[in-house]
Design an enzyme around this catalytic site. Sequence first.
Site, short mmCIF file in Angstrom:
data_model
loop_
_atom_site.label_atom_id
_atom_site.label_comp_id
_atom_site.label_asym_id
_atom_site.label_seq_id
_atom_site.Cartn_x
_atom_site.Cartn_y
_atom_site.Cartn_z
CG HIS A 237 0.18 -3.50 5.49
ND1 HIS A 237 0.49 -3.19 4.18
CD2 HIS A 237 0.28 -4.84 5.59
CE1 HIS A 237 0.73 -4.31 3.51
NE2 HIS A 237 0.62 -5.32 4.35
CB CYS B 83 4.25 -5.37 3.79
SG CYS B 83 3.61 -7.06 3.97
CD GLU C 148 -0.49 0.30 4.07
OE1 GLU C 148 -0.55 -0.76 3.43
OE2 GLU C 148 0.52 0.64 4.73
#
Length: 211
Positions: A191, A86, A193
Amino acid sequence: MPVTALIDYGSGNLASAAKALAHAAKGSQDIVTTADPDVVKDAERIVLPGVGAFADCMKGLSSVPGMTEALREKVLKQGAPFLGICVGMQLLATVGVEFGRHAGLGWIAGEVVKITPDDASLKIPHMGWNELHFEQEHALLEGIAPGAHAYFVHSYQFKTVLPEDLIATTDYGGPLTAIIGNENIAGTQFHPEKSQETGLKLLENFLKWRP
């Protein structure tokens, strides 16, 4: 055991990123969240997260004593694999234009500019799940199908100077940069994650990547 350093500079989704990296590592590496440049110098690979405004993140990173110098030594001189996430990816740019013009790390030529969709009804920030479109092959995309979805939250995008630094895009009223890369350096606007199977596979590929 090899160490992957997750940089803590006061801006980033550290807990979620550390958990996802540990899951992707499957016990093959230690994931160490750190603000210590000496840990960075000894790490095998480096992950730089980032959430918020470009200038604030750059200021936060620069305020950690010795960190930018350690990153340059490890990544640019020694060639350690590096992943920006990001705003951590956006900091690789030459300059960011959010709330003025602010110098980035300058590792990949380009500017971070406001998203301007062709369709005025599309809301900014660009938030949610979007398809990935591959512009070229890359080791981080191994085992990920074109059209796989990833999770985005951003109002600005990285516009690369060189087309060969653009690895993948997504579409939101026009193409937006999703992944950039140059030699041992890579970054994702989305992202990983938060991107479930796609994100975990990309992190797994990163932890095995030997550019």
